[in-house]
Design an enzyme around this catalytic site. Structure first.
Site, short mmCIF file in Angstrom:
data_model
loop_
_atom_site.label_atom_id
_atom_site.label_comp_id
_atom_site.label_asym_id
_atom_site.label_seq_id
_atom_site.Cartn_x
_atom_site.Cartn_y
_atom_site.Cartn_z
N SER A 1 31.26 31.82 30.07
CA SER A 1 32.21 32.93 29.99
C SER A 1 33.38 32.50 29.12
O SER A 1 33.60 31.30 28.92
CB SER A 1 32.68 33.33 31.39
OG SER A 1 33.07 32.18 32.12
N GLU B 1 37.57 33.06 28.02
CA GLU B 1 38.87 33.57 28.47
C GLU B 1 39.75 33.93 27.27
O GLU B 1 39.80 33.19 26.29
CB GLU B 1 39.57 32.50 29.32
CG GLU B 1 40.88 32.97 29.91
CD GLU B 1 41.41 32.00 30.96
OE1 GLU B 1 40.66 31.63 31.88
OE2 GLU B 1 42.58 31.61 30.82
N ASP C 1 52.06 31.25 38.03
CA ASP C 1 53.06 30.19 37.95
C ASP C 1 54.38 30.68 38.50
O ASP C 1 54.78 31.83 38.27
CB ASP C 1 53.20 29.71 36.49
CG ASP C 1 52.06 28.77 36.14
OD1 ASP C 1 51.65 27.99 37.03
OD2 ASP C 1 51.58 28.82 35.00
N PHE D 1 49.26 21.28 26.76
CA PHE D 1 48.44 21.96 27.77
C PHE D 1 48.24 21.05 28.99
O PHE D 1 48.34 21.49 30.13
CB PHE D 1 47.05 22.34 27.22
CG PHE D 1 47.07 23.39 26.14
CD1 PHE D 1 48.01 24.43 26.17
CD2 PHE D 1 46.14 23.36 25.11
CE1 PHE D 1 48.01 25.41 25.17
CE2 PHE D 1 46.14 24.34 24.11
CZ PHE D 1 47.08 25.36 24.15
N HIS E 1 33.25 27.81 31.58
CA HIS E 1 34.24 28.86 31.27
C HIS E 1 35.14 28.30 30.17
O HIS E 1 35.84 27.31 30.40
CB HIS E 1 35.05 29.18 32.52
CG HIS E 1 36.06 30.26 32.35
ND1 HIS E 1 35.72 31.59 32.21
CD2 HIS E 1 37.43 30.22 32.30
CE1 HIS E 1 36.82 32.33 32.09
NE2 HIS E 1 37.86 31.52 32.13
C1 LIG Z 1 40.94 29.48 35.85
C2 LIG Z 1 42.45 29.66 35.86
C3 LIG Z 1 43.00 30.84 35.37
C4 LIG Z 1 44.38 31.03 35.37
N1 LIG Z 1 44.90 32.22 34.89
C5 LIG Z 1 46.22 32.44 34.96
C6 LIG Z 1 46.79 33.70 34.56
O1 LIG Z 1 46.07 34.60 34.12
N2 LIG Z 1 48.12 33.86 34.64
C7 LIG Z 1 48.93 32.87 35.14
O2 LIG Z 1 50.15 33.09 35.22
N3 LIG Z 1 48.45 31.68 35.53
C8 LIG Z 1 47.11 31.44 35.47
N4 LIG Z 1 46.60 30.25 35.90
C9 LIG Z 1 47.53 29.21 36.38
C10 LIG Z 1 47.84 29.39 37.88
O3 LIG Z 1 48.49 30.62 38.09
C11 LIG Z 1 48.74 28.26 38.31
O4 LIG Z 1 48.00 27.06 38.33
C12 LIG Z 1 49.49 28.49 39.59
O5 LIG Z 1 50.54 27.54 39.66
C13 LIG Z 1 48.64 28.38 40.86
O6 LIG Z 1 47.86 29.50 41.06
P1 LIG Z 1 46.70 29.45 42.20
O7 LIG Z 1 46.10 30.76 42.27
O8 LIG Z 1 45.84 28.28 42.01
O9 LIG Z 1 47.66 29.21 43.49
P2 LIG Z 1 47.40 28.78 44.97
O10 LIG Z 1 45.97 28.61 45.28
O11 LIG Z 1 48.20 29.70 45.83
O12 LIG Z 1 48.06 27.32 45.04
C14 LIG Z 1 49.36 27.08 44.51
C15 LIG Z 1 49.96 25.81 45.11
O13 LIG Z 1 50.36 26.05 46.46
C16 LIG Z 1 49.74 25.13 47.34
N5 LIG Z 1 49.43 25.87 48.57
C17 LIG Z 1 48.54 26.87 48.71
N6 LIG Z 1 48.57 27.36 49.98
C18 LIG Z 1 49.52 26.69 50.61
C19 LIG Z 1 50.08 26.74 51.92
N7 LIG Z 1 49.62 27.61 52.83
N8 LIG Z 1 51.10 25.90 52.24
C20 LIG Z 1 51.56 25.03 51.31
N9 LIG Z 1 51.08 24.92 50.04
C21 LIG Z 1 50.09 25.74 49.71
C22 LIG Z 1 48.49 24.64 46.58
O14 LIG Z 1 48.05 23.37 47.03
C23 LIG Z 1 49.03 24.62 45.16
O15 LIG Z 1 49.79 23.45 44.94
C24 LIG Z 1 45.23 30.01 35.89
C25 LIG Z 1 44.67 28.82 36.37
C26 LIG Z 1 43.30 28.64 36.38
C27 LIG Z 1 42.73 27.35 36.89
#
Ligand SMILES: Cc1cc2nc3c(=O)[nH]c(=O)nc-3n(C[C@H](O)[C@H](O)[C@H](O)COP(=O)(O)OP(=O)(O)OC[C@H]3O[C@@H](n4cnc5c(N)ncnc54)[C@H](O)[C@@H]3O)c2cc1C
Length: 285
Positions: free
Chosen positions: A8, A10, A102, A212, A262
């Protein structure tokens, strides 16, 4: 190696008029090899939801390939996310990449401001409001998310996203295959069986690769960084070196069970297509 590994691509919503003008050609070039889907980022680099939607529609118009929006919940509300989900469903979207996004630079903890704090809450919300209407992908971090309290805490979080209803995961970019294999072993021990697809970032520049990696906590192996630094003013040699490094990474991953790849295309067709050719991936029937 998997017989016919799928792949896929992105994209991100272009931020300049030139980027907007170039996008249809980039999509058409990439679509020619028939990826499983195109995903479109949201929020990354300041893009808004309309940007994601417009890019999604460009994919639909110029490729006929499945278009998959990323949906971030940082700073958002249930009402806003519900509106977006309805909009996507009306547009025929079947798969979503569900993310926290983020945090603002001023954030003091890993918990996001707004009504959703972590991505697992977003996954639960999508399941509660739309059942199985969407296939949900989440992010995975073989080298550990930079804000995680510990490697174990990060893995527990990943497990929470799976338990909330994620169907699959895409990883953060990485250049150490062993990190992915170790992550897969942990998943195996924890009974997590969803497909976890490596996120692959082509290497085309010293400065960008360093940026990056440092931006997302990925380890750039010292020997790769030093070689890229040597080659930074010899573009053809750098491209060839980067291609060799990433091809070898992908081959190792596929040979050892990665279900598909991906590619982070950065809205450029050529680097990803060169990798695709080197890997002898085929156009799906
Ligand atoms: C494939 C991919 C696509 C992405 N696409 C985008 C995008 O389109 N736009 C963008 O802005 N960013 C994007 N990102 C980056 C991503 O948004 C960041 O890495 C962000 O900081 C974390 O998002 P997440 O969904 O992994 O968060 P989460 O899974 O919520 O985790 C975030 C942090 O919080 C911690 N955590 C989670 N739950 C808890 C809890 N209950 N208590 C304490 N700590 C906790 C985790 O260990 C981690 O350190 C992408 C990343 C990847 C890998």
């Amino acid at each position: 190696m998997n017989k016919q590994p799928s792949f896929s691509f992105e994209l991100f919503p272009p931020r300049t008029p030139e980027g907007v003008a170039k996008l249809p050609a980039v999509i058409a070039q990439l679509a020619a090899v028939r990826p499983h889907y195109f995903s479109v980022t949201h929020g990354a680099g300041g893009s808004d939801q309309d940007g994601t939607y417009d890019t999604l529609m460009a994919v639909v118009q110029h490729s006929g390939v499945e278009a998959v929006p990323h949906l971030t919940c940082v700073g958002s509300t249930r009402a806003k996310v519900a509106t977006l989900l309805d909009r996507y469903r009306e547009a025929g979207v079947k798969r979503i990449v569900a993310l926290r996004g983020d945090l603002p630079a001023t954030a003091m903890s890993a918990s996001a401001p707004g009504e959703f704090h972590y991505a697992n809450e977003l996954v639960s919300f999508i399941r509660q409001t739309h059942g199985n209407a969407f296939t949900i992908e989440v992010a995975a971090y073989p080298e550990v998310h930079p804000q995680a309290a510990s490697s174990d805490a990060d893995f527990d979080n990943f497990r929470r996203k799976v338990e909330a209803g994620a169907d699959g995961a895409l990883t953060q970019l990485f250049y150490n295959a062993e990190a992915y294999f170790h992550f897969m072993e942990r998943c195996d021990k924890a009974g997590i069986t969803i497909p976890i697809v490596p996120g692959i970032m082509p290497i085309t520049s010293f400065a960008n690769t360093v940026r990056f990696c440092s931006g997302c906590g990925a380890d750039l192996p010292r020997w790769v960084r030093l070689r890229l630094e040597d080659l930074q003013y010899d573009k053809p040699a750098l491209i060839e070196f980067g291609l060799n490094v990433v091809t070898r990474l992908c081959e190792t991953l596929l040979r050892n069970g990665a279900p598909s790849l991906h590619f982070y295309t950065i809205n450029q067709a050529e680097p990803t297509l060169k990798l695709w050719e080197r890997l002898s991936l085929s156009v799906p029937a």
